[in-house]
Design a protein around this motif. Structure first.
Motif, mmCIF file in Angstrom:
data_model
loop_
_atom_site.group_PDB
_atom_site.id
_atom_site.type_symbol
_atom_site.label_atom_id
_atom_site.label_comp_id
_atom_site.label_asym_id
_atom_site.label_seq_id
_atom_site.Cartn_x
_atom_site.Cartn_y
_atom_site.Cartn_z
ATOM 1 N N GLU A 78 -4.183 -0.310 8.555
ATOM 2 C CA GLU A 78 -4.375 -1.623 7.944
ATOM 3 C C GLU A 78 -3.157 -2.034 7.113
ATOM 4 O O GLU A 78 -2.663 -3.157 7.217
ATOM 5 N N ALA A 79 -2.672 -1.122 6.289
ATOM 6 C CA ALA A 79 -1.560 -1.447 5.394
ATOM 7 C C ALA A 79 -0.273 -1.749 6.141
ATOM 8 O O ALA A 79 0.499 -2.634 5.741
ATOM 9 N N LEU A 80 -0.030 -1.022 7.232
ATOM 10 C CA LEU A 80 1.240 -1.161 7.950
ATOM 11 C C LEU A 80 1.142 -2.090 9.154
ATOM 12 O O LEU A 80 2.118 -2.273 9.889
ATOM 13 N N VAL A 87 7.227 10.071 11.361
ATOM 14 C CA VAL A 87 7.749 8.708 11.333
ATOM 15 C C VAL A 87 7.642 8.054 9.951
ATOM 16 O O VAL A 87 8.410 7.157 9.623
ATOM 17 N N THR A 88 6.683 8.486 9.127
ATOM 18 C CA THR A 88 6.587 7.994 7.753
ATOM 19 C C THR A 88 5.713 8.947 6.945
ATOM 20 O O THR A 88 5.001 9.777 7.510
ATOM 21 N N ALA A 148 6.259 5.230 3.279
ATOM 22 C CA ALA A 148 5.496 4.046 3.677
ATOM 23 C C ALA A 148 5.585 2.930 2.638
ATOM 24 O O ALA A 148 5.641 1.743 2.984
ATOM 25 N N ALA A 149 5.617 3.306 1.359
ATOM 26 C CA ALA A 149 5.643 2.298 0.297
ATOM 27 C C ALA A 149 6.949 1.505 0.276
ATOM 28 O O ALA A 149 7.008 0.420 -0.304
ATOM 29 N N ASP A 150 7.998 2.046 0.922
ATOM 30 C CA ASP A 150 9.304 1.386 0.911
ATOM 31 C C ASP A 150 9.585 0.608 2.193
ATOM 32 O O ASP A 150 10.686 0.049 2.354
ATOM 33 N N LEU A 151 8.633 0.552 3.106
ATOM 34 C CA LEU A 151 8.855 -0.161 4.368
ATOM 35 C C LEU A 151 8.937 -1.669 4.124
ATOM 36 O O LEU A 151 8.306 -2.199 3.204
ATOM 37 N N PRO A 152 9.714 -2.365 4.953
ATOM 38 C CA PRO A 152 9.869 -3.816 4.763
ATOM 39 C C PRO A 152 8.616 -4.590 5.177
ATOM 40 O O PRO A 152 7.747 -4.064 5.870
ATOM 41 N N ASP A 153 8.553 -5.841 4.720
ATOM 42 C CA ASP A 153 7.503 -6.787 5.121
ATOM 43 C C ASP A 153 6.104 -6.379 4.680
ATOM 44 O O ASP A 153 5.116 -6.713 5.341
#
Length: 347
Positions: free
Chosen positions: A179-181, A228-229, A245-250
């Protein structure tokens, strides 16, 4: 002179009270040691033999026996994503002769979503300490058509994730992080243990899985899986080049809140608990024995060889983490429950 005499008397009184308190603690500890000597201490593991939780219990049990004086017997009680064993622990006699290692994030999820099979109240368990809280990592199989987290997020077809039961942390993490990603996921449950999920990923039956890094490190290092994360509060050198994961864009605020929730629930980690009602002095004796086990140089060396990282929390600290996870804001709890509901069997 009078003031000096009174001051001396007060000092003597304080010292006497302190010494009396120490003596009382020693007497209570000695009484508990006498209670456990020669008895059987049942240790419930809510999974089959061979998994990570079972490994912790079996490696610790000789040392726990050494520091309690009891014979520690492992009782594997798998089922319903650890709920069967958790329920059994909760309903056990509160005489201090039954403890259990629990799946912290999984049982938190079960209580928050009011899963029908969860017959316990986390606020009533007698918490004895946390063994570890590991960085969680999302991995894909080497034969999967995805190599990076960007590939998963861009996929127009559902990505096959696997998990044991609906009460497992593997299930919760996949649902929340999907959901988050913004990953379209097909979450397949029913595996007995997370190790079976990993084997299915390696065989190509599943695309991806989420779990503790220690459970996946060998598969990542030998090339069977690609990390992958990751997410969590533990700094791990082996994951330094893998995106957090917390630093991924968008990611919007709601997405970040979901990742933060997954991290917060993960902080409960792998705790040890006793049933409600165990008397405080007995619980303290067990907590001390667990801490002595984790500090024992021989056990520390064994844990290091098994790549089991000890990240201890006392019972008081652990209870605070449980309270934080249970007492969500109404809005955050509703979103969490709504996400989990997507994967529940339709009645």
């Amino acid at each position: 002179m009078v003031r000096k005499t009174v001051g001396c008397l007060i000092a003597v009184l304080v010292i006497s009270l302190a010494l009396g308190g120490f003596a009382a603690v020693r007497e209570a500890s000695a009484a508990e040691a006498d209670f456990y000597k020669g008895k059987v201490l049942d240790w419930i593991v809510p999974y089959k033999t061979g998994g990570g939780y079972d490994t912790w219990a079996r490696l610790m049990s000789p040392f726990l026996g050494k520091y309690t004086g009891a014979t520690v017997v492992i009782k594997n009680m798998p089922g319903a994503g650890s709920l069967v064993g958790t329920n059994k622990l909760y309903a056990s006699d509160p005489n201090g002769l039954t403890i259990g290692i629990l799946n912290g994030p999984g049982i938190m999820q079960a209580q928050l979503t009011e899963v029908s099979g969860a017959k316990f109240d986390l606020m009533k368990f007698v918490w004895l300490g946390r063994l570890t809280a590991e960085q969680r990592v999302m991995c894909v199989g080497k034969t999967a058509p995805y190599k990076t987290i960007a590939d998963l997020r861009k996929s127009t077809k559902p990505v096959k994730f696997g998990a044991p039961g609906l009460g497992s942390s593997t299930f919760m993490d996949a649902a929340l992080m999907g959901e988050a990603l913004g990953i379209k996921i097909d979450l397949i449950t029913g595996y007995d243990v997370s190790e079976e999920v990993d084997l299915a990923v390696i065989r190509g039956e599943l695309d991806a899985s989420i779990g503790s890094f220690s459970s996946k490190i060998d598969m990542v290092k030998n090339g069977d899986m690609i990390a992958v994360t990751h997410f969590g509060n533990v700094q791990m050198a082996d994951l330094a080049k893998i995106p957090n994961a917390a630093d991924l864009p968008d990611l919007n605020a709601d997405d970040k809140a979901m990742i933060e929730l997954a991290v917060a629930l993960g902080e409960v980690g792998r705790p040890i608990a006793a049933p409600p009602g165990v008397k405080p002095e007995r619980a303290k004796f067990l907590e001390d024995a667990i801490k002595k086990t984790l500090d024992d140089p021989e056990f520390v060396e064994i844990a290091k060889k098994q790549q089991m990282e000890i990240i201890y929390l006392s019972s008081a600290q652990l209870k605070k983490e449980v309270e934080k996870g249970v007492n969500l804001t109404p809005a955050l709890k509703k979103r969490f429950v709504d996400i989990m509901a997507k994967y529940q069997p339709k009645k």
